[in-house]
Write an enzyme that holds these catalytic residues in place. Structure first.
Site, PDB file in Angstrom:
ATOM      1  N   LYS A 204       0.750  -1.113   0.044  1.00  0.00           N
ATOM      2  CA  LYS A 204       0.002   0.030  -0.126  1.00  0.00           C
ATOM      3  C   LYS A 204       0.812   1.307  -0.004  1.00  0.00           C
ATOM      4  O   LYS A 204       2.142   1.393   0.183  1.00  0.00           O
ATOM      5  CB  LYS A 204      -0.950  -0.127   1.262  1.00  0.00           C
ATOM      6  CG  LYS A 204      -2.012  -1.176   1.116  1.00  0.00           C
ATOM      7  CD  LYS A 204      -2.657  -1.102   0.064  1.00  0.00           C
ATOM      8  CE  LYS A 204      -4.140  -2.040   0.006  1.00  0.00           C
ATOM      9  NZ  LYS A 204      -3.750  -3.466  -0.368  1.00  0.00           N
TER      10      LYS A 204
HETATM   11  C1  LIG Z   1      -9.967  -2.600  -1.805  1.00  0.00           C
HETATM   12  C2  LIG Z   1      -9.350  -3.207  -0.443  1.00  0.00           C
HETATM   13  N1  LIG Z   1     -10.094  -3.386   0.564  1.00  0.00           N
HETATM   14  C3  LIG Z   1      -9.765  -4.071   1.665  1.00  0.00           C
HETATM   15  C4  LIG Z   1      -8.434  -4.487   1.789  1.00  0.00           C
HETATM   16  C5  LIG Z   1      -7.866  -5.235   2.963  1.00  0.00           C
HETATM   17  O1  LIG Z   1      -6.736  -4.721   3.532  1.00  0.00           O
HETATM   18  P1  LIG Z   1      -6.081  -5.511   4.528  1.00  0.00           P
HETATM   19  O2  LIG Z   1      -5.143  -6.387   3.674  1.00  0.00           O
HETATM   20  O3  LIG Z   1      -5.223  -4.356   5.338  1.00  0.00           O
HETATM   21  O4  LIG Z   1      -6.715  -6.098   5.522  1.00  0.00           O
HETATM   22  C6  LIG Z   1      -7.718  -4.352   0.643  1.00  0.00           C
HETATM   23  C7  LIG Z   1      -6.340  -5.325   0.637  1.00  0.00           C
HETATM   24  O5  LIG Z   1      -5.680  -5.498  -0.438  1.00  0.00           O
HETATM   25  C8  LIG Z   1      -7.894  -3.811  -0.362  1.00  0.00           C
HETATM   26  O6  LIG Z   1      -7.505  -3.659  -1.662  1.00  0.00           O
END
Ligand SMILES: Cc1ncc(COP(=O)(O)O)c(C=O)c1O
Length: 403
Positions: A204
């Site tokens: 990210k």
């Molecule tokens: C659009 C979206 N929502 C939620 C998430 C979930 O994030 P995390 O991996 O921090 O739980 C991601 C992760 O890639 C994502 O791209």
């Protein structure tokens, strides 16, 4: 172009070896970690306080200030942030939550884990974000919330979405996993809705390894999320072993283990401090790609909508088999052969068997998301890329498409 060993090398010619020599695989999404992050993690390790503590509190404050938000609660992931936001809404079985099929499964899973029913509506084919008109049309008496995802870092049409939500007093939970720097009409993503949920996963725009954050304007929501993120234990339970002496805690409801640790926050504090130069580097790479791919048989990202700031999180191209002369999956394989790491964000949610079986969703019922999901490829866009890396990506894409 010169390779890392210093030898002259011509890229992009059919019949030559891979654009990047063997052993030089360009990992997709590798983050830019500076000396400050390393020193801060080492200091945390030496301090003996590895868990949730003062660095998490500082990261929350810094993030809150950056965003101009009232409350920020750091958690273990964006998935946790989404789940806790849904729980804070006290959704009941049968409640419906509208979201997009062009997202990571975590968005939809969080709705399911909160006990509600996800409802998908198709995307706008140009912006790849949820279509506000379709969201309006999907509202039923059971609808409680809308979860827009600012896909790839491009802001959703927030005025229209907020208007749709207001007609039925629906909550808005912004999935800002791609949208740390995103702005819409001068306002920062994650501050429009009732909750803004962020990811600090390794690929990210700000990374902590794993990590997330919830923004909210309501103190009661922030307090409940904080408690739910640490087993349901009463406020500031993390201080129970501090130098202020042992503190008793009380469990007020069955919570989760979703807290962020100081080791993670140690990275995040310095990542956040470099957010602007990192954004600027990604913007430059984005521009280079747009110029270099202009005459290739690819669909490039749409221009940024006026009055918005793009977070430049994912540079996605659409590989249409008829135009490109090869399938998306063949393109992925060919890029890997050229030693360039690529990603797919995302196959549309209804492509996955679980959702087909549980909800009866079929990809063709969401044709824009299906088409994008079957053609999309994400190219490397990390600020860690140097000019030679970027040139290698361009050479590989050009070579693969011109063969
Ligand atoms: C659009 C979206 N929502 C939620 C998430 C979930 O994030 P995390 O991996 O921090 O739980 C991601 C992760 O890639 C994502 O791209």
């Amino acid at each position: 172009m010169r390779d890392r060993e210093g030898g002259a090398r011509v890229s992009g010619r059919a019949g030559s070896g891979p654009v990047r020599p063997a052993g030089r695989f360009l990992v997709f999404g590798a983050p830019a970690i500076g000396d400050a992050e390393v020193a801060e993690v080492v200091a945390s390790l030496r301090s003996g306080w590895l868990g949730t503590g003062p660095k998490v509190a500082r990261f929350e404050d810094d993030f809150k200030t950056y965003k101009g938000a009232e409350h920020a609660v750091a958690v273990s992931s964006c998935t946790a942030a989404l789940h806790l936001s849904m729980l804070a809404l006290r959704l009941r079985p049968g409640d419906e939550v509208i979201t997009t099929p062009m997202t990571f499964c975590a968005t939809v899973n969080a709705i399911i884990h909160a006990g509600a029913t996800p409802v998908l509506v198709d995307i706008d084919p140009v912006t790849m974000n949820i279509d506000p008109q379709r969201a309006a049309a999907a509202i039923t008496p059971s609808t409680r919330a809308i979860v827009p995802v600012h896909f790839a870092g491009r802001s959703c049409a927030m005025d229209e979405l907020l208007e749709v939500a207001a007609t039925r007093d629906l909550a808005v939970i912004e999935d800002c996993a791609h949208a740390i720097e995103t702005e819409y009409a001068g306002r920062k993503a994650g501050t429009f809705g009732d909750f803004g949920c962020f990811s600090f996963y390794v690929t990210k725009n700000v990374v902590t390894g794993e990590g997330g954050m919830v923004l909210t304007s309501r103190e009661d929501h922030a307090a409940r999320i904080k408690i739910l993120a640490l087993h349901g234990m009463s406020k500031d339970a993390w201080k129970r072993f501090s130098d202020e002496g042992y503190r008793h805690y009380f469990v007020t409801e069955a919570g989760y283990k979703y807290n962020m640790t100081d080791l993670q926050a140690a990275i995040g504090i310095h990542q956040l401090a470099r957010i602007e130069p990192n954004w600027e580097r990604r913007r430059q790479i984005w521009q280079r790609y747009l110029e270099a791919f202009d005459d290739l048989p690819l669909t490039l990202p749409a221009p940024t909508s006026p009055n918005t700031r793009h977070a430049y999180h994912l540079f996605t191209v659409l590989v249409d088999e008829e135009r490109a002369g090869l399938s998306r999956d063949a393109f992925l394989d060919a890029m890997t052969t050229e030693n360039i790491g690529v990603g797919v964000h995302y196959m549309s949610i209804p492509e996955h068997p679980f959702y087909q079986e549980r909800f009866g969703w079929q990809p063709q019922d969401y044709p824009h998301a299906m088409r994008v999901g079957r053609a999309t490829v994400s190219l490397p866009l990390s600020p860690a890329l140097n000019d030679e890396d970027v040139a290698d990506v361009i050479a590989a894409v050009t070579k693969v498409l011109r063969r």
